[in-house]
Motif scaffolding. Structure first.
Motif, PDB file in Angstrom:
ATOM      1  N   UNK A 103       4.666   0.199  -4.708  1.00 61.34           N
ATOM      2  CA  UNK A 103       4.516   1.438  -5.445  1.00 61.34           C
ATOM      3  C   UNK A 103       3.679   2.536  -4.682  1.00 61.34           C
ATOM      4  N   UNK A 104       2.502   1.994  -4.078  1.00 65.67           N
ATOM      5  CA  UNK A 104       1.689   2.791  -3.348  1.00 65.67           C
ATOM      6  C   UNK A 104       2.454   3.041  -1.978  1.00 65.67           C
ATOM      7  N   UNK A 105       3.084   2.254  -1.368  1.00 63.68           N
ATOM      8  CA  UNK A 105       3.649   2.419   0.019  1.00 63.68           C
ATOM      9  C   UNK A 105       4.953   3.196  -0.315  1.00 63.68           C
ATOM     10  N   UNK A 106       5.831   2.764  -1.233  1.00 64.04           N
ATOM     11  CA  UNK A 106       7.018   3.788  -1.195  1.00 64.04           C
ATOM     12  C   UNK A 106       6.730   5.143  -1.680  1.00 64.04           C
ATOM     13  N   UNK A 107       5.622   5.165  -2.665  1.00 63.24           N
ATOM     14  CA  UNK A 107       5.118   6.581  -3.172  1.00 63.24           C
ATOM     15  C   UNK A 107       4.012   7.100  -2.392  1.00 63.24           C
ATOM     16  N   UNK A 108       4.087   6.908  -1.003  1.00 62.07           N
ATOM     17  CA  UNK A 108       2.981   7.405  -0.332  1.00 62.07           C
ATOM     18  C   UNK A 108       3.046   8.896  -0.107  1.00 62.07           C
ATOM     19  N   UNK A 133      -1.054  -9.962 -12.867  1.00 62.21           N
ATOM     20  CA  UNK A 133      -0.509 -11.145 -12.286  1.00 62.21           C
ATOM     21  C   UNK A 133       0.018 -10.936 -10.783  1.00 62.21           C
ATOM     22  N   UNK A 134       0.275 -11.864 -10.298  1.00 63.56           N
ATOM     23  CA  UNK A 134       0.677 -11.714  -8.696  1.00 63.56           C
ATOM     24  C   UNK A 134       1.764 -10.871  -8.594  1.00 63.56           C
ATOM     25  N   UNK A 135       2.800 -10.980  -9.671  1.00 69.66           N
ATOM     26  CA  UNK A 135       4.091 -10.113  -9.625  1.00 69.66           C
ATOM     27  C   UNK A 135       3.574  -8.532  -9.717  1.00 69.66           C
ATOM     28  N   UNK A 136       2.354  -8.303 -10.579  1.00 71.70           N
ATOM     29  CA  UNK A 136       2.115  -6.997 -10.722  1.00 71.70           C
ATOM     30  C   UNK A 136       1.814  -6.385  -9.628  1.00 71.70           C
ATOM     31  N   UNK A 137       0.868  -7.520  -8.723  1.00 73.85           N
ATOM     32  CA  UNK A 137       0.077  -6.768  -7.341  1.00 73.85           C
ATOM     33  C   UNK A 137       1.253  -6.536  -6.319  1.00 73.85           C
ATOM     34  N   UNK A 150       3.051   9.573 -10.513  1.00 73.98           N
ATOM     35  CA  UNK A 150       2.828   8.337 -11.407  1.00 73.98           C
ATOM     36  C   UNK A 150       2.717   6.913 -10.983  1.00 73.98           C
ATOM     37  N   UNK A 151       3.690   6.776 -10.150  1.00 75.19           N
ATOM     38  CA  UNK A 151       3.798   5.464  -9.674  1.00 75.19           C
ATOM     39  C   UNK A 151       2.671   4.923  -8.535  1.00 75.19           C
ATOM     40  N   UNK A 152       2.293   5.857  -7.873  1.00 74.53           N
ATOM     41  CA  UNK A 152       1.240   5.779  -6.722  1.00 74.53           C
ATOM     42  C   UNK A 152      -0.021   5.654  -7.730  1.00 74.53           C
ATOM     43  N   UNK A 153      -0.173   6.588  -8.807  1.00 76.57           N
ATOM     44  CA  UNK A 153      -1.464   6.294  -9.349  1.00 76.57           C
ATOM     45  C   UNK A 153      -1.451   4.658 -10.291  1.00 76.57           C
ATOM     46  N   UNK A 154      -0.430   4.431 -10.714  1.00 75.51           N
ATOM     47  CA  UNK A 154      -0.415   3.024 -11.495  1.00 75.51           C
ATOM     48  C   UNK A 154      -0.717   2.088 -10.425  1.00 75.51           C
ATOM     49  N   UNK A 155      -0.085   2.090  -9.303  1.00 75.20           N
ATOM     50  CA  UNK A 155      -0.209   1.012  -8.226  1.00 75.20           C
ATOM     51  C   UNK A 155      -1.795   1.001  -7.737  1.00 75.20           C
ATOM     52  N   UNK A 156      -2.232   2.113  -7.292  1.00 76.34           N
ATOM     53  CA  UNK A 156      -3.658   2.212  -7.405  1.00 76.34           C
ATOM     54  C   UNK A 156      -4.602   1.707  -8.030  1.00 76.34           C
ATOM     55  N   UNK A 157      -4.458   1.917  -9.560  1.00 72.98           N
ATOM     56  CA  UNK A 157      -5.147   1.445 -10.709  1.00 72.98           C
ATOM     57  C   UNK A 157      -4.925  -0.066 -10.823  1.00 72.98           C
ATOM     58  N   UNK A 194       4.969  13.421  -3.079  1.00 74.80           N
ATOM     59  CA  UNK A 194       5.149  12.029  -2.966  1.00 74.80           C
ATOM     60  C   UNK A 194       6.320  11.814  -1.846  1.00 74.80           C
ATOM     61  N   UNK A 195       6.497  10.898  -1.337  1.00 72.91           N
ATOM     62  CA  UNK A 195       7.444  10.821   0.027  1.00 72.91           C
ATOM     63  C   UNK A 195       8.946  10.514  -0.737  1.00 72.91           C
ATOM     64  N   UNK A 196       8.490   9.648  -1.970  1.00 75.27           N
ATOM     65  CA  UNK A 196       9.849   9.355  -2.469  1.00 75.27           C
ATOM     66  C   UNK A 196      10.451  10.157  -3.475  1.00 75.27           C
ATOM     67  N   UNK A 197       9.918  10.814  -4.171  1.00 76.82           N
ATOM     68  CA  UNK A 197      10.277  11.757  -5.204  1.00 76.82           C
ATOM     69  C   UNK A 197       9.940  13.280  -5.233  1.00 76.82           C
ATOM     70  N   UNK A 198       9.122  13.405  -4.446  1.00 77.35           N
ATOM     71  CA  UNK A 198       8.717  14.895  -4.019  1.00 77.35           C
ATOM     72  C   UNK A 198       8.120  15.722  -5.165  1.00 77.35           C
ATOM     73  N   UNK A 199       7.669  14.743  -5.962  1.00 77.08           N
ATOM     74  CA  UNK A 199       6.489  15.392  -7.045  1.00 77.08           C
ATOM     75  C   UNK A 199       5.087  15.686  -6.406  1.00 77.08           C
ATOM     76  N   UNK A 200       4.346  16.340  -7.151  1.00 79.45           N
ATOM     77  CA  UNK A 200       3.026  16.326  -6.684  1.00 79.45           C
ATOM     78  C   UNK A 200       2.479  15.195  -6.220  1.00 79.45           C
TER      79      UNK A 200
END
Length: 103
Positions: free
Chosen positions: A39-44, A29-33, A64-71, A54-60
């Motif tokens: 997700x991709x911007x904050x978890x850059x 949906x538009x909300x998902x987008x 997970x959120x960046x990958x979800x956003x890209x998908x 990850x800029x947000x949570x320092x994980x490699x």
């Protein structure tokens, strides 16, 4: 007692730290987008002494959120170059242009 290899839980290639990828919505949906762009911007990615994190949570990176956003954005039809441009702009409220192949 150890489990036979065939009964051990299968790890997906995208498993990092034992966490599986976030499930995709049944339809985008538009909300998902909007959430995916955030997700991709904050978890850059951020370059650190130990590698890219990850800029947000320092994980490699990618987390997970960046990958979800890209998908999600890929399901919506955005090419990787457009997703990379969103990350570069750094605006979590940006609205991606609708992707129209051949236009």
């Amino acid at each position: 007692m150890t489990r036979p290899a065939s009964l051990a839980p299968a790890r997906q290639p995208s498993d990092r730290g034992g966490l599986r990828d976030i499930p995709l919505p049944p339809y985008v949906t538009v909300e998902d987008v909007q959430f995916a762009v955030r997700a991709v911007v904050v978890h850059a990615p951020r370059t650190w002494s130990g590698g890219t994190i990850c800029r947000n949570d320092a994980s490699p990176h990618p987390c997970r959120l960046h990958r979800w956003g890209r998908r999600v954005l890929t399901l919506r039809g955005l090419p990787p170059a457009e997703i990379d441009a969103l990350v570069e702009r750094g605006d979590p409220a940006a609205a991606p242009r609708p992707y129209r192949p051949g236009a």
